[in-house]
Motif scaffolding. Structure first.
Motif, PDB file in Angstrom:
ATOM      1  N   LEU A 110       0.837  -1.188   0.000  1.00 22.61           N
ATOM      2  CA  LEU A 110       0.000   0.000   0.000  1.00 22.61           C
ATOM      3  C   LEU A 110       0.880   1.248   0.000  1.00 22.61           C
ATOM      4  O   LEU A 110       1.963   1.247   0.590  1.00 22.61           O
ATOM      5  CB  LEU A 110      -0.907   0.012   1.230  1.00 22.61           C
ATOM      6  N   PRO A 111       0.435   2.331  -0.628  1.00 21.81           N
ATOM      7  CA  PRO A 111       1.245   3.558  -0.629  1.00 21.81           C
ATOM      8  C   PRO A 111       1.368   4.130   0.773  1.00 21.81           C
ATOM      9  O   PRO A 111       0.430   4.059   1.573  1.00 21.81           O
ATOM     10  CB  PRO A 111       0.460   4.496  -1.558  1.00 21.81           C
ATOM     11  N   PRO A 112       2.533   4.701   1.101  1.00 20.67           N
ATOM     12  CA  PRO A 112       2.709   5.312   2.425  1.00 20.67           C
ATOM     13  C   PRO A 112       1.686   6.419   2.661  1.00 20.67           C
ATOM     14  O   PRO A 112       1.253   7.095   1.734  1.00 20.67           O
ATOM     15  CB  PRO A 112       4.131   5.890   2.366  1.00 20.67           C
ATOM     16  N   GLU A 113       1.287   6.565   3.917  1.00 13.40           N
ATOM     17  CA  GLU A 113       0.358   7.604   4.358  1.00 13.40           C
ATOM     18  C   GLU A 113      -1.085   7.362   3.927  1.00 13.40           C
ATOM     19  O   GLU A 113      -1.950   8.212   4.151  1.00 13.40           O
ATOM     20  CB  GLU A 113       0.811   8.999   3.908  1.00 13.40           C
ATOM     21  N   LEU A 114      -1.359   6.217   3.315  1.00 10.60           N
ATOM     22  CA  LEU A 114      -2.749   5.870   3.038  1.00 10.60           C
ATOM     23  C   LEU A 114      -3.442   5.580   4.364  1.00 10.60           C
ATOM     24  O   LEU A 114      -2.948   4.794   5.176  1.00 10.60           O
ATOM     25  CB  LEU A 114      -2.826   4.645   2.120  1.00 10.60           C
ATOM     26  N   GLN A 115      -4.598   6.208   4.587  1.00 12.88           N
ATOM     27  CA  GLN A 115      -5.282   6.087   5.871  1.00 12.88           C
ATOM     28  C   GLN A 115      -6.594   5.328   5.727  1.00 12.88           C
ATOM     29  O   GLN A 115      -7.318   5.495   4.740  1.00 12.88           O
ATOM     30  CB  GLN A 115      -5.572   7.474   6.457  1.00 12.88           C
ATOM     31  N   LEU A 116      -6.881   4.514   6.715  1.00  9.57           N
ATOM     32  CA  LEU A 116      -8.151   3.807   6.832  1.00  9.57           C
ATOM     33  C   LEU A 116      -8.802   4.268   8.122  1.00  9.57           C
ATOM     34  O   LEU A 116      -8.194   4.180   9.199  1.00  9.57           O
ATOM     35  CB  LEU A 116      -7.916   2.294   6.857  1.00  9.57           C
ATOM     36  N   MET A 117     -10.042   4.783   8.025  1.00 14.00           N
ATOM     37  CA  MET A 117     -10.710   5.335   9.203  1.00 14.00           C
ATOM     38  C   MET A 117     -12.113   4.770   9.356  1.00 14.00           C
ATOM     39  O   MET A 117     -12.789   4.514   8.351  1.00 14.00           O
ATOM     40  CB  MET A 117     -10.805   6.861   9.101  1.00 14.00           C
ATOM     41  N   VAL A 118     -12.533   4.611  10.591  1.00 13.40           N
ATOM     42  CA  VAL A 118     -13.919   4.313  10.923  1.00 13.40           C
ATOM     43  C   VAL A 118     -14.520   5.587  11.503  1.00 13.40           C
ATOM     44  O   VAL A 118     -13.976   6.167  12.451  1.00 13.40           O
ATOM     45  CB  VAL A 118     -14.032   3.157  11.941  1.00 13.40           C
ATOM     46  N   LEU A 119     -15.644   6.038  10.921  1.00 10.61           N
ATOM     47  CA  LEU A 119     -16.334   7.239  11.383  1.00 10.61           C
ATOM     48  C   LEU A 119     -17.636   6.841  12.068  1.00 10.61           C
ATOM     49  O   LEU A 119     -18.306   5.909  11.622  1.00 10.61           O
ATOM     50  CB  LEU A 119     -16.644   8.174  10.207  1.00 10.61           C
ATOM     51  N   ASP A 120     -17.993   7.543  13.111  1.00 14.76           N
ATOM     52  CA  ASP A 120     -19.254   7.247  13.788  1.00 14.76           C
ATOM     53  C   ASP A 120     -20.413   7.911  13.049  1.00 14.76           C
ATOM     54  O   ASP A 120     -20.240   8.496  11.972  1.00 14.76           O
ATOM     55  CB  ASP A 120     -19.211   7.666  15.255  1.00 14.76           C
ATOM     56  N   GLU A 121     -21.605   7.818  13.632  1.00 18.02           N
ATOM     57  CA  GLU A 121     -22.805   8.327  12.956  1.00 18.02           C
ATOM     58  C   GLU A 121     -22.752   9.837  12.735  1.00 18.02           C
ATOM     59  O   GLU A 121     -23.379  10.358  11.814  1.00 18.02           O
ATOM     60  CB  GLU A 121     -24.055   7.956  13.762  1.00 18.02           C
ATOM     61  N   ALA A 122     -21.965  10.534  13.555  1.00 21.12           N
ATOM     62  CA  ALA A 122     -21.802  11.984  13.395  1.00 21.12           C
ATOM     63  C   ALA A 122     -20.660  12.319  12.437  1.00 21.12           C
ATOM     64  O   ALA A 122     -20.275  13.472  12.317  1.00 21.12           O
ATOM     65  CB  ALA A 122     -21.560  12.635  14.750  1.00 21.12           C
ATOM     66  N   ASN A 123     -20.116  11.291  11.781  1.00 18.25           N
ATOM     67  CA  ASN A 123     -19.039  11.469  10.808  1.00 18.25           C
ATOM     68  C   ASN A 123     -17.732  11.905  11.472  1.00 18.25           C
ATOM     69  O   ASN A 123     -16.918  12.603  10.870  1.00 18.25           O
ATOM     70  CB  ASN A 123     -19.437  12.491   9.728  1.00 18.25           C
ATOM     71  N   ILE A 124     -17.519  11.471  12.717  1.00 20.30           N
ATOM     72  CA  ILE A 124     -16.307  11.787  13.472  1.00 20.30           C
ATOM     73  C   ILE A 124     -15.430  10.536  13.518  1.00 20.30           C
ATOM     74  O   ILE A 124     -15.915   9.446  13.845  1.00 20.30           O
ATOM     75  CB  ILE A 124     -16.645  12.236  14.906  1.00 20.30           C
TER      76      ILE A 124
END
Length: 324
Positions: free
Chosen positions: A268-282
């Protein structure tokens, strides 16, 4: 969707049209208090500037349904709302362009104050700098919430993030509970269709612990993946987003989210981010690639809960919305 670090704000100047100025002057003339006149005038210009920008981006708004265009509402309330069709209302708050004076007025401060009457029932807050000398309305950035009623201009998210936020609100949700009934949303493939044999072998090993924890009374888990394209049109790259479900006792759901490189790429390319956001998009969980074969996050949820998965690198990102 945004990461926990604020994106760099790139102000977007918009010309104030003659129609916008005339309408703002007309609304202001209906007020008797000088401060109220200025408030209505600036609010109208801010709303119109955001309306013009969203029209350029082919995002439909309903200017005439704005409370700030309602003579009774604007007389008694400090409102600058813009309805975005199908999504809700953006609040468009004006600040005056900074002047080179020793004591600038309150509207020239580095803080945009949000009146309490518009703290709720908004899908976001857009800050617009009004320059009456150049006849420009510059969109400085936006915030998802009003916070404590004060938005610091140097902490706003970018105009690009505003578009991303609206796109997130507009997209359909993926219903994960339906996956257990073999009702799979379009675009989601089996892992055999998506991953290489090496990646499949790794995925099988990493999922063994989850699968062996299931009991005979629970339905079998489901694994599906989707290709995501990020980057500029001339330099697009693809990654595979994999979502794995594992039913748990007491109606819970174990969820794994993983990212893999595709094609000839092995890392994977460096600095690629995977995030989980809650219902408020946080963002509530986050992982970052550092020349790794994959990145993954694991969490659990209950039926009816909503969350999103965001994949980002630099200023480019994609978000998928889910409901369990």
């Amino acid at each position: 969707m945004a990461s926990s670090t604020m994106l760099q704000v790139k102000p977007l100047p918009m010309p104030m049209t003659r129609r916008a100025i005339q309408t703002a002057m007309q609304f202001a003339a209906q007020q008797t208090n000088p401060q109220k006149k200025q408030q209505v005038y600036l609010n109208t210009l801010a709303v119109w500037a955001v309306h013009d920008y969203l029209q350029l981006m082919e995002i439909d708004t309903n200017l005439s349904k704005s409370d700030s265009f309602n003579p009774l509402v604007r007389q008694w309330a400090d409102v600058a709302d813009l309805p975005v069709i199908g999504l809700g209302k953006l609040e468009c708050r004006p600040v005056l362009a900074c002047r080179r004076v020793e004591q600038p007025d309150a509207l020239s401060s580095p803080i945009c104050r949000i009146p309490p009457e518009v703290w709720g029932d908004r899908i976001g807050y857009v800050v617009v700098e009004i320059d009456e000398h150049t006849k420009e309305a510059t969109i400085l950035g936006f915030a998802k919430t009003a916070g404590n009623g004060e938005l610091f201009l140097n902490q706003l998210e970018s105009v690009h993030a505003l578009l991303e936020h609206l796109e997130y609100l507009a997209q359909p949700e993926v219903n994960l509970s339906q996956w257990l009934n073999n009702s799979i949303d379009a675009g989601w493939q089996t892992l055999e269709e998506l991953l290489s044999p090496h990646q499949l072998a790794f995925n099988f090993r990493s999922a063994t612990q989850i699968e062996t924890s299931q009991t005979e009374n629970l339905p079998q888990g489901v694994k599906r993946g989707k290709l995501l394209c990020l980057g500029q049109p001339s330099e697009l790259f693809q990654v595979a987003l994999v979502v794995e479900l594992s039913p748990k006792a007491f109606a819970g759901m174990g969820i794994w989210v993983k990212l893999y490189p595709t094609g000839s790429q092995t890392l994977l390319p460096p600095e690629l981010q995977l995030m989980v956001l809650d219902e408020a998009n946080i963002p509530v969980m986050q992982a970052e690639a550092r020349n790794t074969e994959n990145i993954q996050l694991r969490f659990s949820g209950s039926p009816g809960e909503r969350f999103s998965i965001k994949v980002a690198i630099g200023e480019f990102s994609l978000t998928e919305a889910f409901v369990i």
